[in-house]
Motif scaffolding. Sequence first.
Motif, mmCIF file in Angstrom:
data_model
loop_
_atom_site.group_PDB
_atom_site.id
_atom_site.type_symbol
_atom_site.label_atom_id
_atom_site.label_comp_id
_atom_site.label_asym_id
_atom_site.label_seq_id
_atom_site.Cartn_x
_atom_site.Cartn_y
_atom_site.Cartn_z
ATOM 1 N N LEU A 181 -16.614 -4.653 -55.466
ATOM 2 C CA LEU A 181 -15.542 -5.065 -56.380
ATOM 3 C C LEU A 181 -16.078 -5.633 -57.688
ATOM 4 O O LEU A 181 -15.364 -5.625 -58.697
ATOM 5 C CB LEU A 181 -14.627 -6.072 -55.678
ATOM 6 C CG LEU A 181 -13.820 -5.468 -54.531
ATOM 7 C CD1 LEU A 181 -13.166 -6.546 -53.682
ATOM 8 C CD2 LEU A 181 -12.759 -4.510 -55.079
ATOM 9 N N ARG A 182 -17.328 -6.118 -57.688
ATOM 10 C CA ARG A 182 -17.910 -6.521 -58.956
ATOM 11 C C ARG A 182 -18.163 -5.310 -59.844
ATOM 12 O O ARG A 182 -18.058 -5.377 -61.067
ATOM 13 C CB ARG A 182 -19.205 -7.289 -58.714
ATOM 14 C CG ARG A 182 -18.992 -8.740 -58.325
ATOM 15 C CD ARG A 182 -20.252 -9.564 -58.472
ATOM 16 N NE ARG A 182 -21.277 -9.206 -57.506
ATOM 17 C CZ ARG A 182 -21.404 -9.763 -56.303
ATOM 18 N NH1 ARG A 182 -20.560 -10.728 -55.927
ATOM 19 N NH2 ARG A 182 -22.357 -9.383 -55.485
ATOM 20 N N ILE A 183 -18.496 -4.179 -59.200
ATOM 21 C CA ILE A 183 -18.725 -2.938 -59.953
ATOM 22 C C ILE A 183 -17.401 -2.299 -60.342
ATOM 23 O O ILE A 183 -17.208 -1.843 -61.474
ATOM 24 C CB ILE A 183 -19.566 -1.951 -59.109
ATOM 25 C CG1 ILE A 183 -20.945 -2.547 -58.807
ATOM 26 C CG2 ILE A 183 -19.700 -0.607 -59.824
ATOM 27 C CD1 ILE A 183 -21.749 -1.747 -57.794
ATOM 28 N N ASN A 184 -16.454 -2.253 -59.375
ATOM 29 C CA ASN A 184 -15.166 -1.581 -59.615
ATOM 30 C C ASN A 184 -14.025 -2.444 -59.094
ATOM 31 O O ASN A 184 -13.680 -2.372 -57.914
ATOM 32 C CB ASN A 184 -15.153 -0.218 -58.923
ATOM 33 C CG ASN A 184 -13.834 0.516 -59.156
ATOM 34 O OD1 ASN A 184 -12.990 0.078 -59.940
ATOM 35 N ND2 ASN A 184 -13.659 1.642 -58.461
ATOM 36 N N PRO A 185 -13.390 -3.255 -59.955
ATOM 37 C CA PRO A 185 -12.283 -4.129 -59.519
ATOM 38 C C PRO A 185 -11.018 -3.370 -59.141
ATOM 39 O O PRO A 185 -10.039 -3.989 -58.708
ATOM 40 C CB PRO A 185 -12.028 -5.017 -60.749
ATOM 41 C CG PRO A 185 -13.237 -4.881 -61.611
ATOM 42 C CD PRO A 185 -13.760 -3.503 -61.356
#
Length: 427
Positions: free
Chosen positions: A31-35
């Motif tokens: 989720l840090r890469i793709n929220p």
Amino acid sequence: MDREQEFYNRGLEKAQAGDFVEAVREFDRVLRINPQFVEAYYKRGRCRFELGDTTGALVDYNQALQLQPERTEIYLSRGLTKLALKDNAGALADAEQSLKLNHNLAAAYSLQGTALRRLGNLAEAIACFKQAANIYLAEKDKQNCQRCIDNITEIQAEQNRAKTALATHTNFYYQVLQKVQRGELRQAWEDLNWLIQTDPNDAQAHSYRGMVLSKLGYHQQAIADLNKALQLNTQNLQAYSYRAIVRIEIGDYGGAINDCNQALQIDPNYIDAYIYRGNAHHKSANHHLAIEDYSRVIKEKSDDPQAYYHRAAARLDFEDLKGAIDDYQQAANIYFNRGDWQKYREALDQIKKVQSRPQRSPRKDSSDYFSQAKSTSLTELQNQLIRLVGGYRDIADRLVDIARYKYPGMPEEWYWEKAIQDLENDR
């Protein structure tokens, strides 16, 4: 994208192995890469739930549904989380939303049944578990089908226990009231003491014991019990009525009126409150207010002879002898129709007493608007009201008609005075 998928896959592996702490960390990386990765929110929510972090799970499910609001499995997971948080209404709403998306979803019916059961809607809960069981049976899911059947059996047992408890309580209170009617007050008091020792939070028992204590003359103890009953159940109309009766007996008419007002805020059609408030007004010499309350009772229960008796007494103190005779006559007619000859003769005796009573001028009371009742002619009252409404006779007549409808059986002058008073109070 490859890195994101790698972290996600590792998160799934950790979750399947039961290592939910590490799984959460992997989904954090995703989720840090793709929220916007919906599945990562959903899977992280499930891991958090397994770890007991229900608040964190709820946050993840909310985020996932914001991104994809048509996912039934996420609604179901959020519903289970809300159950864990004791938000039964919220769980029910999620189950219903799932069924809007898929009306043949057994898990949604099962969730719905659990929420309804916790909310106390047992019959509806049984219907939901039956629906879930049928679907599981069609899907050959014997384990979940049996679980639904077990829930139904448990709920039916709860219903039977509740019916038995209610019947036991109802019968117990009936026996207590029978003892009160026979004058066995001490025995009734002892029964209620035993019940309160068994369940100190039984509001009804405190209410009944307050009533019995008042009949025994222990007024302060009675009020203490009735206070406790209302503390346990603020909607207990019976407790308000009993406390009003006790307060009238000890001369606290203002307190009695306040109790009746409280009861009427809960139920504006609670007739007993009008009776006791009328009694309190009568005792405190506010006879016109007493007459208004008794008139309201008569409007709702025109066959209640005691209501006519009460109003007749208030009219006597108001020096309305004709009105008092009319009320006693109405009571006599009711007793005659019922074949209660003793009460019928008593009502006729009351009429004779009033007829032999000399007519006096109405009582003067500076706090009573109606102190000018008999000294002002009907014509003067009519002219006064017409002036107040700007000279429009039809408006004045309409106001008087409203008073006649609300308070039947009063003298003509009284209606015009009532309309004047209401109009001036509204200014």
